[in-house]
Design a protein around this motif. Structure first.
Motif, short mmCIF file in Angstrom:
data_model
loop_
_atom_site.label_atom_id
_atom_site.label_comp_id
_atom_site.label_asym_id
_atom_site.label_seq_id
_atom_site.Cartn_x
_atom_site.Cartn_y
_atom_site.Cartn_z
N ARG A 29 5.03 2.77 1.56
CA ARG A 29 3.99 3.11 0.60
C ARG A 29 3.37 1.84 0.07
NH1 ARG A 29 5.76 6.24 -4.72
NH2 ARG A 29 6.50 4.16 -5.29
N THR A 30 2.05 1.76 0.14
CA THR A 30 1.38 0.59 -0.43
C THR A 30 1.55 0.59 -1.94
OG1 THR A 30 -0.75 1.75 -0.49
CG2 THR A 30 -0.26 0.42 1.47
N LEU A 31 1.21 -0.51 -2.53
CA LEU A 31 1.49 -0.78 -3.94
C LEU A 31 1.11 0.40 -4.85
CD1 LEU A 31 2.33 -2.83 -6.11
CD2 LEU A 31 -0.02 -3.69 -6.06
N ASP A 32 2.12 0.88 -5.59
CA ASP A 32 1.91 1.97 -6.54
C ASP A 32 2.21 1.44 -7.93
OD1 ASP A 32 1.41 4.37 -7.71
OD2 ASP A 32 3.30 5.29 -7.14
N ALA A 33 1.30 0.64 -8.46
CA ALA A 33 1.47 0.06 -9.79
C ALA A 33 0.43 0.66 -10.73
CB ALA A 33 1.37 -1.47 -9.72
N GLY A 34 0.33 0.07 -11.92
CA GLY A 34 -0.54 0.63 -12.93
C GLY A 34 0.24 1.58 -13.81
N SER A 35 -0.40 2.15 -14.81
CA SER A 35 0.22 3.07 -15.74
C SER A 35 1.44 2.42 -16.37
CB SER A 35 0.59 4.38 -15.03
OG SER A 35 1.07 5.33 -15.94
N VAL A 82 -6.33 3.73 -13.86
CA VAL A 82 -6.31 2.86 -12.67
C VAL A 82 -4.87 2.62 -12.27
CG1 VAL A 82 -7.01 0.65 -11.73
CG2 VAL A 82 -8.46 1.80 -13.40
N ARG A 83 -4.38 3.41 -11.34
CA ARG A 83 -3.02 3.27 -10.82
C ARG A 83 -3.03 3.62 -9.34
NH1 ARG A 83 0.99 8.28 -11.91
NH2 ARG A 83 2.09 6.96 -10.43
N GLY A 84 -1.96 3.24 -8.65
CA GLY A 84 -1.87 3.52 -7.22
C GLY A 84 -2.99 2.84 -6.44
N VAL A 85 -3.55 3.56 -5.49
CA VAL A 85 -4.59 2.99 -4.63
C VAL A 85 -5.82 2.59 -5.43
CG1 VAL A 85 -5.80 5.15 -4.09
CG2 VAL A 85 -5.70 3.32 -2.37
N ARG A 86 -5.98 3.14 -6.61
CA ARG A 86 -7.17 2.84 -7.42
C ARG A 86 -7.22 1.37 -7.84
NH1 ARG A 86 -6.74 8.31 -11.22
NH2 ARG A 86 -7.08 9.79 -9.52
N PRO A 127 -9.94 -5.46 -4.09
CA PRO A 127 -9.86 -5.06 -2.68
C PRO A 127 -8.98 -5.96 -1.83
CG PRO A 127 -12.03 -5.98 -3.21
CD PRO A 127 -11.33 -5.74 -4.51
N GLY A 128 -8.92 -7.24 -2.17
CA GLY A 128 -8.09 -8.14 -1.38
C GLY A 128 -6.62 -7.84 -1.50
N LEU A 129 -6.20 -7.21 -2.61
CA LEU A 129 -4.79 -6.91 -2.83
C LEU A 129 -4.25 -5.99 -1.74
CD1 LEU A 129 -2.62 -7.52 -5.02
CD2 LEU A 129 -3.30 -5.40 -6.14
N LEU A 130 -4.98 -4.91 -1.45
CA LEU A 130 -4.57 -3.98 -0.39
C LEU A 130 -4.68 -4.62 0.97
CD1 LEU A 130 -3.71 -1.19 0.61
CD2 LEU A 130 -6.13 -0.51 0.51
N THR A 131 -5.75 -5.36 1.21
CA THR A 131 -5.93 -6.00 2.52
C THR A 131 -4.79 -6.96 2.82
OG1 THR A 131 -8.34 -5.86 2.33
CG2 THR A 131 -7.46 -7.47 3.89
N ARG A 132 -4.40 -7.75 1.83
CA ARG A 132 -3.31 -8.70 2.06
C ARG A 132 -1.98 -7.99 2.24
NH1 ARG A 132 -6.75 -11.49 -1.43
NH2 ARG A 132 -5.77 -10.66 -3.31
N PHE A 176 -9.01 4.31 3.42
CA PHE A 176 -7.69 3.71 3.59
C PHE A 176 -7.28 3.72 5.06
CE2 PHE A 176 -3.09 4.27 4.11
CZ PHE A 176 -2.64 3.08 3.56
N ALA A 177 -7.49 4.85 5.73
CA ALA A 177 -7.10 4.97 7.14
C ALA A 177 -7.81 3.94 8.00
CB ALA A 177 -7.40 6.38 7.63
N ALA A 178 -9.08 3.74 7.73
CA ALA A 178 -9.84 2.78 8.53
C ALA A 178 -9.27 1.37 8.38
CB ALA A 178 -11.31 2.80 8.11
#
Length: 584
Positions: A353-359, A378-382, A388-393, A425-427
Motif C-alpha cells: 500500500r502506498t503511503l497512507d498518512a494524513g489525518s 487530505v489523507r492517503g492518496v490525496r 506529486p513527487g512523493l508518490l512518484t518517488r 494511479f494505475a497509469a
C-alpha cells in the motif's frame, strides 16, 4: 470456536491463586457486554494500570525570573528522556507495536505542546503546571475536533503523565508486570502501554473505552490474546477479581463459576490445538481456493509472518519509514526497507500500500494544512495531489526493490474515491512496471467498483475505514463502537457489491481490514466472493482453519442470510445459524 486462543496457563495453579487472593471478590456472577475484538477465552484475576501522577493544579507560586531558563531546560530534558525511552522500546519492537511507540515518542517532543509549555514557564509558571496546562489545551482542542484526532487525547495524556513522573523522579507509569497470568482491565490503554505487553502474563484485554479498530484492539490481535472493548460496567471491577473474557461473544463474566470457566478455557485449548495443526494453503473443505495472507509493516514483522502459514502479504503498510521524520526518506532508503519484506516472502504475493498518512498520521515534510475535519481531508492518496513527487518517488523505490529482489509486487493506493483517481494511479504504477490496484475504503468507491475495475487489476477492501465512513462514526469512539462493528449489514452490503464487481470481470477482490481476522466473518466474506483475506499474522491459522471446515455453498448461504439482516448482532447470529459454532 475457531479462532480461540489460550495462553500458557496452569489451570490448577490459577484456581489456587484465585481462591487465596486477599482482594474482596464480587460475590454474584455478572456478565458485562462489550464489542468483541479478538476471539478467545481467558480466565484469570484482573490487574489494572498503576496509579498515574496527579496533574498539578493550575494555580502555583510564580517562579523567579532568574530561575525560569533552568526550569525550561528541566522541562525539555524530561520530555527528551521520555521520548528516548519510547524510541528505545520502539527499536526493540516490531510491526504495530514499533509504530505506535515511535509515534508516541514523537508526540513527547511535539513542538506544539512544548512551545506552549515553554511560554508558560517563561511567564513564571513551574514546569509541572506548564506541562499539564499546555497538554490540556491541545487535548481539549483535539477532543472537540472529534473523529480520528480524538484518539490522540489518550496518547497526549499518556505523554503528560510520563513527563510529570520524570519531573518528579517517580517510576514511569504504565501496566504492572503481574506475578500470575492476568486479565488487564482499564478505562482505556495508551499505545505505549499495550505495545509492550507479554501475552504469557497478560492473557486478555478488556477496556471501557475504545473501538474495534483502536490501538488496543490492533495490538491485541498482534499478540493473539482475547480482547473486548467498550465494556459497560467494567470500571466497577476491582483488581484481583477473577473474570472470564470471551472475545468471540464480547463478554466479560465477573466472578464466574470456577468449574465452568475452566471448562470453557479447556474447550478453547482444544480449539487452539486444532487451529495450530492448520498449515495451509487457504481453501474451503470442498477445494475452493482463498489466499490467506498477513498484514505487515516492516521487515521484522514480515520475517515473523513468514514463519506462519500465511501465503503472502495482503497489506504492507509503508508509513513506518515516513512517520516521525523531518525529511522524506530517499528512494534508496525506501527501496532497502521494501526489499526486506519482499525478501521475507520471496516468490510469494506481496501487496504494497502506498503511503497512507494524513489525518492522525501527519507528515512533517508534506505541508499538511490545518483542517477542521482531518479524516475527511487530505489523507492517503490525496497527499500526492499537492506533493506529486512523493508518490512518484515511492513507486520508483518499490520498482527498485522489486528489481533487486526479483519480485513482482502489487501496489495499491489508499483513499481512492473516484474512477479517475484510480485511472491516474494505475497509469503511474504501470509506468514503473508495477501491478496496480486500489483500496475500497470510501462508500463511493464501493458503489462505483465496476467502473474503477476498468482501470486497475485488483481491489482490496479496507473494512476499518469503510465502516467508519459508511456509518458516519469515529472508529475510535467507544460510544459509537457498535456502529463501526464490521458486522454492520450496511458495511457488508458494500463489501458484497465490490466483490461481485470483481467476479463479473474476473479480477481479484481481497479484504485487508480487521474483518478478515474474524474466522466466522471470513467465511461470510468468502461467500460474498472475496478472493483473499489478509489479517494480523497471529490470526492467519484461525482464519485458515475455519475455511477448511466449511464448503463454499455454506459460505454463500451464510452471506445470503447476513445481507438480509438489519443489525450487527443479527448478522452474527444468522452466520452462526448457517455455519455452526465451530466457525465462531
Amino acid at each position: 470456536m475457531c479462532g480461540f486462543t489460550l495462553e500458557s496457563v496452569d489451570l490448577s495453579m490459577l484456581s489456587c491463586n484465585l481462591n487465596h487472593m486477599s482482594t474482596p471478590f464480587v460475590t454474584e456472577t455478572q456478565v458485562l457486554t462489550g464489542v468483541p475484538v479478538v476471539a478467545g477465552v481467558a480466565y484469570a484475576p484482573v490487574i489494572r494500570p498503576g496509579a498515574r501522577p496527579s496533574v498539578p493544579p493550575t494555580e502555583a507560586a510564580e517562579i523567579e525570573e532568574a530561575a525560569r531558563p533552568a526550569e525550561v531546560t528541566r522541562m525539555k530534558a524530561a520530555a527528551a528522556a521520555v521520548a528516548e525511552r519510547l524510541r528505545d522500546r520502539a527499536g526493540h519492537a516490531t510491526g504495530v507495536a514499533s509504530e505506535v511507540l515511535a509515534t508516541t515518542a514523537a508526540l513527547a517532543q511535539d513542538r506544539a505542546w512544548l512551545g506552549d509549555a515553554e511560554k508558560r514557564i517563561t511567564a513564571g509558571t513551574p514546569a509541572e503546571q506548564a506541562v499539564g496546562g499546555a497538554i490540556a489545551k491541545i487535548a481539549d482542542a483535539l477532543a472537540k475536533a472529534g473523529d480520528l484526532m480524538a484518539e490522540r487525547v489518550t496518547d497526549l495524556r499518556d505523554v503528560r503523565d510520563r513527563v510529570l513522573a520524570q519531573l518528579a523522579g517517580l517510576p514511569e507509569p504504565g501496566v504492572p508486570v503481574p506475578d500470575v497470568p492476568s486479565v488487564l482491565c482499564a478505562e482505556d490503554l495508551a499505545p505505549a502501554d499495550t505495545a509492550g505487553l507479554d501475552p504469557a502474563l497478560v492473557v486478555a484485554l478488556a477496556t471501557t473505552l475504545g473501538g474495534p479498530t483502536s490501538h488496543t484492539a490492533i495490538i491485541a490481535r498482534q499478540l493473539g490474546i482475547p480482547c473486548v472493548v467498550a465494556v459497560e460496567g467494567l470500571d466497577a471491577v476491582a483488581a484481583g477479581v477473577p473474570v472470564m473474557v470471551d472475545g468471540s461473544l464480547g463478554t466479560v463474566t465477573v466472578s464466574p463459576d470456577a468449574g465452568e470457566a475452566q471448562r470453557a478455557v479447556a474447550r478453547a485449548r482444544e480449539d487452539a490445538e486444532r487451529i495450530a495443526l492448520w498449515t495451509g494453503p487457504g481453501a474451503t473443505v470442498d477445494g475452493h481456493r482463498v489466499a490467506v495472507l498477513a498484514n505487515v509493516q516492516d521487515g521484522a514483522a514480515a520475517r515473523s509472518a513468514s514463519q506462519t502459514p500465511a501465503e503472502g502479504v495482503g497489506l504492507f503498510r509503508t508509513e513506518l519509514c515516513f512517520l516521525n521524520r523531518d525529511t522524506e526518506p530517499s528512494v534508496r532508503e525506501q527501496a532497502e526497507i521494501y526489499a526486506e519484506v519482499l525478501t521475507a516472502f520471496e516468490g510469494r504475493k506481496v501487496v504494497i500500500r502506498t503511503l497512507d498518512a494524513g489525518s492522525d498520521k501527519p507528515l512533517k515534510f508534506a505541508g499538511h494544512p490545518d483542517e477542521a475535519n482531518p479524516a475527511l481531508g487530505v489523507r492517503g492518496v490525496r497527499i500526492s495531489f499537492g506533493n506529486p513527487g512523493l508518490l512518484t518517488r515511492q513507486l520508483e523505490s518499490i520498482a527498485s526493490a522489486a528489481q533487486a529482489t526479483g519480485s513482482d509486487p502489487w501496489v495499491m493506493a489508499p483513499m481512492i474515491a473516484t474512477p479517475d483517481e484510480a485511472k491516474n494511479f494505475a497509469a503511474e504504477a504501470r509506468s514503473f512496471g508495477l501491478t496496480p490496484g486500489v483500496m475500497i475504503e470510501i462508500p463511493a468507491a464501493a458503489l462505483l467498483a465496476n467502473h474503477i475495475l476498468e482501470h486497475v487489476d485488483f481491489l482490496s477492501i479496507g473494512t476499518n475505514d469503510l465502516a467508519q465512513y459508511t456509518m458516519a462514526a469515529d472508529r475510535m469512539s467507544a460510544e459509537l463502537a457498535t456502529l463501526t462493528d464490521p458486522w454492520q449489514p450496511g458495511v457488508l452490503a458494500l463489501v458484497e457489491l465490490a466483490a461481485r464487481a470483481g467476479a463479473a470481470v474476473g479480477k481479484p477482490v481481497g479484504v485487508c481490514g480487521e474483518a478478515a481476522a474474524d474466522p466466522l466473518l471470513a467465511c461470510v466474506l468468502v461467500g460474498m466472493g472475496v478472493t483473499s483475506l489478509s489479517a494480523a499474522a497471529t490470526a492467519v491459522p484461525g482464519v485458515g482453519a475455519a475455511l477448511a471446515e466449511v464448503t463454499l455453498d455454506r459460505c454463500r448461504a451464510a452471506a445470503a442470510a447476513v445481507v438480509q439482516t438489519a443489525s450487527a448482532a443479527d448478522a452474527r447470529s444468522a452466520a452462526l445459524a448457517v455455519l455452526g459454532a465451530k466457525t465462531g
